[in-house]
Design an enzyme around this catalytic site. Structure first.
Site, PDB file in Angstrom:
ATOM      1  N   GLU A 126     -76.035 -24.499  49.271  1.00  0.00           N
ATOM      2  CA  GLU A 126     -75.130 -25.316  50.082  1.00  0.00           C
ATOM      3  C   GLU A 126     -73.668 -24.988  49.786  1.00  0.00           C
ATOM      4  OE1 GLU A 126     -76.966 -29.181  49.336  1.00  0.00           O
ATOM      5  OE2 GLU A 126     -77.916 -28.996  51.299  1.00  0.00           O
ATOM      6  N   GLU A 165     -86.497 -25.924  50.092  1.00  0.00           N
ATOM      7  CA  GLU A 165     -86.697 -27.342  49.779  1.00  0.00           C
ATOM      8  C   GLU A 165     -87.542 -27.932  50.898  1.00  0.00           C
ATOM      9  OE1 GLU A 165     -82.966 -29.433  49.037  1.00  0.00           O
ATOM     10  OE2 GLU A 165     -82.198 -27.667  47.986  1.00  0.00           O
TER      11      GLU A 165
HETATM   12  C1  GAL Z   1     -80.508 -30.757  49.614  1.00  0.00           C
HETATM   13  C2  GAL Z   1     -79.825 -30.238  48.391  1.00  0.00           C
HETATM   14  C3  GAL Z   1     -80.422 -30.793  47.148  1.00  0.00           C
HETATM   15  C4  GAL Z   1     -80.572 -32.276  47.272  1.00  0.00           C
HETATM   16  C5  GAL Z   1     -81.410 -32.615  48.450  1.00  0.00           C
HETATM   17  C6  GAL Z   1     -81.551 -34.083  48.673  1.00  0.00           C
HETATM   18  O1  GAL Z   1     -79.683 -30.614  50.694  1.00  0.00           O
HETATM   19  O2  GAL Z   1     -79.872 -28.847  48.329  1.00  0.00           O
HETATM   20  O3  GAL Z   1     -79.584 -30.460  46.085  1.00  0.00           O
HETATM   21  O4  GAL Z   1     -79.320 -32.839  47.462  1.00  0.00           O
HETATM   22  O5  GAL Z   1     -80.792 -32.109  49.589  1.00  0.00           O
HETATM   23  O6  GAL Z   1     -82.041 -34.771  47.600  1.00  0.00           O
END
Ligand code: GAL
Length: 966
Positions: A424, A490
């Site tokens: 990010e 993620e």
């Molecule tokens: C993503 C980010 C993580 C965390 C997650 C939400 O966008 O990369 O670090 O913030 O969202 O928990």
């Protein structure tokens, strides 16, 4: 000696006295060239221990001249190093996710810049030698370092090593004085906006390393695995060094040249075979544990040793509830072993390189690792990415320096199969520069960065939180996305109760070759231990700006005990799939490199959860990716009294369950009947009809063993048992996935008033041997309602209840749950059931639950989520008992099945609680018997509940039986 001036102190820049001109924003000063982490036979001295410490609120108020060897620090506090100082009573932790807790004004940082001065006096044996280097494995965010009064330079890049050459400054055979001034904020803080606590300190090891002249400075091992089964080896290192791998009979190999290492066993995450490699010069011998493996992208597929892999991963932060960023190695080992036991095969080191020893453990235990650079600038997003360091030439050096230090440190780990530029950080030329540098240095590993959607600089197409539908479309090639391996860096946000929908993602990874898995967000809840025994989250330290409990989003609680999400993930990631039918089981091997030669199948046949027969089978050695059908004994001939199941588990030699499955062999005769009964009783007539009927008497109404009060028509006694209820209940204490995200369903639920339903008795009527209680359950201020009939009939020592619910009005929102709630005496603390278990299960998270007979207690049924929310549901109970120590209590039979939750506080209390300590038993046992639940989904960050798991308001009938146990 140079001192930090006012303007340089606020950016963390300084000029080092030892010849190195500091440059750029966020670039260290005076450090040696980065190199790999490995151990050698040269002396080393750990400087971890108790240091002297003093915290000042600003850089300007830090202790003047504290670096002088004769400075008197006797009035200072003791502080362990490594440490995050706010965890030791100095200052306070602060949590933000996206935003910076300081103005976006790069490279400047606030004048109020907590500054920790650290001092250590240490003895160095004379034998240590003059030539030495001082290594810091992690200083957050920058540290200015003096040894014996001589300024060495400045560290930057919190989660990266910094080494200073101390030759000529170190005094072997004498006392030495090390002084480190650490600023919480520096220009580098703009590059370190990861979603986590802000925790300054020297939080990783400090080590003094003897550097013998002509020693092994750096080593880069290239160890590939060839299709013919041979290892291919090249070791870049000192020209005069010799390389050997005694186990392979390789000795005296030259550095810098390619060698055929002969037949080797390859390294994979499933088969983490390591060899000791020795690199020796005349003065120093280094030993590394290496693995032979080749990572490639072929035809749009990510392969290792020529085979497509699937990343069944988690995102791992480094955090400890008492120590902050310091995680003791035994804790790390235990957590990685816990991951392995839950079939996690991959780790993304979100969002920075971990402690170097973590990667040694990954090599040893077997994980595919995406090693991520210590780089995130997310806080520029809220200002439209204006001034983003990723595209600011003043930060180019810092960006490339960070990438370089990660790659150099970690380049010899077989587990690291990909480099990630960071997280990010928007887009910009500096990301290209980082990628370019890494590609030039290490062509053997693909590059990852989720922010590069066009894949200009990277080798895999990466996304976060894409929905199932989108993953499916990408897998089918229906999206215009780069034709590269697709991974979810993620997915499945594990915040609070959840995630739901894991099984459906895994199925897509199995189905589509280019969908190569992903990393659940995230491994650990970053809760900070409170004196009350529970955990703090954002805002609990008075931070003016914070993101609440968004930092509590892991698969394990802060003390690393598994939450139900991990149990579910373990079942979903299971490497062996068992499709069980009466008499046979299809065993599918989802490993890529391992056969099932050492796996045994443990089967049992049970009736109502009581095992009747069991045995062990040896399946054939199913090769990777293949399946085989194995016969299992059929159901026993003797008719069993109850519901009969065949359960099969695949176990590895250590007894770890690699997969499990069940088949129903025979339905219990009485349950077939009860299923029919519920539907026969489906339509007990409009409530108006009951309302018109005569009410039996003004006092207590008796029906069989039951006593009802006439005002609401509720059961107050069953035999000798005092109870209150059952009342229709549709509310749940919103889970994070209900509460958060762009369109939180809990806001709609509250707006509709589902948390404050009213109950109007419409009528109460005797109908043959049945008592029919008609109610209208509805929230104030709307015309929505649920017409509900409770039809009671005597049944032996108890009562049979059929509940019919008919929605009225325009229910354009799902129901949180649909069931009834009863209050019971608090002595009924022991619970036994026959149904799904042993753990919590919800409609979109129940892969881990198997049908069986389980026992627990009301206290243990509750899942202690850090932020209290709905929890603890046990699914599909055929029956359950809640009993006191003397065996008396209540038996509930589902007709045919019922979900249940039992706890010592009401849903309203659970809803109002903000920390575990707020949950106080209210002297009753609250038993929820539910026909259905809304799913969990992942909407706190990502997709909501899949349509098939949403609980729609619709005409519904369910039935159960309540019996007393004497
Ligand atoms: C993503 C980010 C993580 C965390 C997650 C939400 O966008 O990369 O670090 O913030 O969202 O928990």
């Amino acid at each position: 000696m140079e001192h930090l001036t006012g303007s340089s102190s606020d950016t963390g820049q300084a000029v080092g006295p030892r010849g190195s001109a500091g440059g750029g924003f966020g670039v260290p000063i005076g450090t040696s060239a980065p190199r790999a982490a490995f151990s050698t036979d040269a002396p080393r001295l750990s400087l971890n221990g108790t240091w002297r410490f003093r915290l000042a609120p600003t850089a300007a108020e830090a202790a003047d001249g504290f670096w002088a060897p004769d400075f008197d620090d006797s009035g200072w506090a003791g502080l362990p190093v490594p440490s995050s100082w706010p965890m030791h009573g100095h200052g306070r932790p602060a949590y933000t996710n996206v935003v910076y807790p300081f103005p976006v004004d790069p490279p400047h940082v606030p004048t109020d810049n907590p500054t920790g001065d650290h001092r250590l006096v240490f003895a160095v044996p004379a034998s240590f030698g003059e030539a030495a280097s001082l290594r810091f494995d992690g200083v957050d965010s920058c540290g200015r370092v003096w040894l014996n009064g001589v300024e060495l330079g400045v560290t930057q890049g919190s989660r990266l090593p910094a080494e200073f050459d101390v030759t000529g400054v170190l005094r072997p055979g004498a006392a030495n004085v090390l002084a480190v001034r650490v600023h919480q904020w520096s220009a580098g803080s703009y590059l370190e906006d990861q979603d986590m606590w802000w925790l300054p300190g020297i939080f990783r090891d400090v080590t003094l390393l003897a550097r013998p002249a002509g020693g092994v400075g750096d080593v880069f091992v290239h160890a590939g695995y060839e299709p013919d089964g041979h290892g291919r080896l090249r070791v870049d290192g000192p020209a005069d060094a010799r390389v050997s791998i005694p186990e392979l009979g390789l000795d005296g190999l030259a550095t810098g040249a390619a060698h055929d290492a002969g037949p080797v066993e390859p390294w994979t995450a499933e088969t983490p075979r390591l060899y000791d490699l020795v690199v020796a010069t005349a003065t120093e011998t280094a030993t590394l544990r290496i693995g032979f493996r080749t990572v490639a992208i072929t035809g749009g597929i990510l392969t290792v040793n020529g085979r497509r892999i699937v990343l069944r991963g988690v995102n791992r932060h480094e955090f400890h509830p008492e120590l902050g960023r310091v995680v003791p190695l035994d804790v790390v080992r235990a957590e990685l072993e816990l991951m392995r036991r839950h079939h996690v095969n991959a780790i993304r080191t979100s969002h920075y390189p971990p402690h170097p020893a973590v990667l040694d453990l990954c090599d040893e235990l077997g994980f595919w690792v995406v090693d991520e650079c210590d780089y995130e600038t997310h806080g520029f997003e809220p200002v439209g990415w204006r001034g983003n360091p990723s595209d600011d030439p003043r930060f180019t050096d810092a960006c490339v320096d960070r990438m370089r230090r990660m790659v150099e440190r970690d380049k010899n780990h077989p587990s690291v199969i990909m480099w990630s530029l960071g997280n990010e950080a928007g887009v910009g030329a500096n990301l290209g520069a980082m990628a370019g540098w890494a590609r030039g240095r290490d062509p053997g590993r693909p590059l990852h960065y989720e922010g590069d959607r066009s894949c200009e600089h990277v080798d895999v197409y990466s996304r976060m939180y894409a929905s199932h539908a989108e993953v499916d479309a990408i897998g089918r090639g229906e999206h215009h996305v780069p034709d590269l391996p697709f991974i979810l860096c993620e997915y499945a946000h594990a915040m609070g109760n959840g995630p739901g929908g894991l099984a459906e993602y895994d199925e897509l990874f199995d189905r589509h070759p280019r969908c190569q898995g992903g990393f659940v967000w995230e491994w650990l809840d970053h809760g900070i231990r409170r004196p009350q025994g529970d955990y703090a989250y954002g805002g609990d330290f008075g931070e003016p700006l914070h993101d609440g409990n968004f930092v509590i989003d892991g698969l394990v609680f802060p003390d690393r005990t598994p939450s139900p999400g991990l149990t579910e993930l373990g079942a979903v990631y299971a490497p062996v799939r068992l499709a069980v039918e009466p008499g046979a089981v299809t065993v599918r091997n989802r490993y890529v490199f391992r056969s099932l030669a050492d796996v045994t199948l443990h089967w049992d046949v049970s009736a109502d959860g009581v095992v009747l027969q069991e045995g062990v089978l040896q399946p054939p050695a199913v090769p990777p990716g293949q399946h085989a059908v194995v016969e299992v004994p059929p159901a026993p001939d003797a008719p069993a009294d109850g519901e009969t199941w065949l359960t099969v588990r695949a176990l590895d030699p250590a007894g770890l369950v690699l997969g499990s499955g069940q088949a129903l062999l025979r339905q219990a005769p009485e349950r077939q009947e009860s299923g029919r009964q519920a539907s026969e009783l489906a339509a007990p007539g409009r409530p108006g009809a009951a309302g018109g009927a005569a009410r039996p008497g003004g006092g207590v109404i008796r029906l069989g063993a039951g006593r009802f009060e006439p005002v609401h028509g509720r059961l107050v006694r069953l035999g000798d048992l005092d109870l209150r209820g059952p009342v229709l209940d549709v509310w749940r204490a919103p889970i994070d996935n209900d509460r958060l995200g762009p369109d939180p369903v809990a806001a709609r639920w509250r707006a509709a008033g589902l948390h404050r339903m009213t109950h109007r008795l419409v009528g109460l009527q005797l109908d043959g041997d049945a008592l029919v209680v008609a109610t209208r359950v509805a929230p104030a201020a709307t015309d929505l309602g649920l017409l509900t009939w409770f039809r009671w009939r005597p049944a032996g020592d108890g009562l049979e209840l059929t509940v019919r619910v008919e929605p009225e009005g325009d229910w354009d929102l799902p129901l949180p749950r649909l069931g009834v709630h009863l209050e019971l005496p608090d002595e009924l603390g022991d619970v036994t059931w026959f149904g799904a278990g042993p753990g919590e299960a919800y409609p979109d998270s129940r892969t881990a639950a198997l049908i069986g007979r389980y026992s627990s207690t009301v206290d243990d049924l509750a899942t202690p989520y850090v932020y209290p929310q709905e929890n603890g549901n046990r699914a599909d109970a055929r029956w359950l008992t809640l009993t006191a120590a003397d065996g008396t209590g209540l038996r509930v039979e589902g007709r045919p099945r019922i979900d249940f939750t039992a706890r010592r506080w009401s849903t309203a209390a659970l809803d109002a609680a903000r920390h575990r300590a707020d949950l106080v038993p209210d002297g009753r046992v609250h038993l929820h018997l539910d026909h259905a639940h809304h799913g969990l989904g992942s909407a706190a960050c990502g997709p909501g509940v899949l349509p098939e798991y949403a609980l729609r308001a619709a005409p519904t009938t369910f039935a159960l039986r309540l019996l007393t146990l004497a």
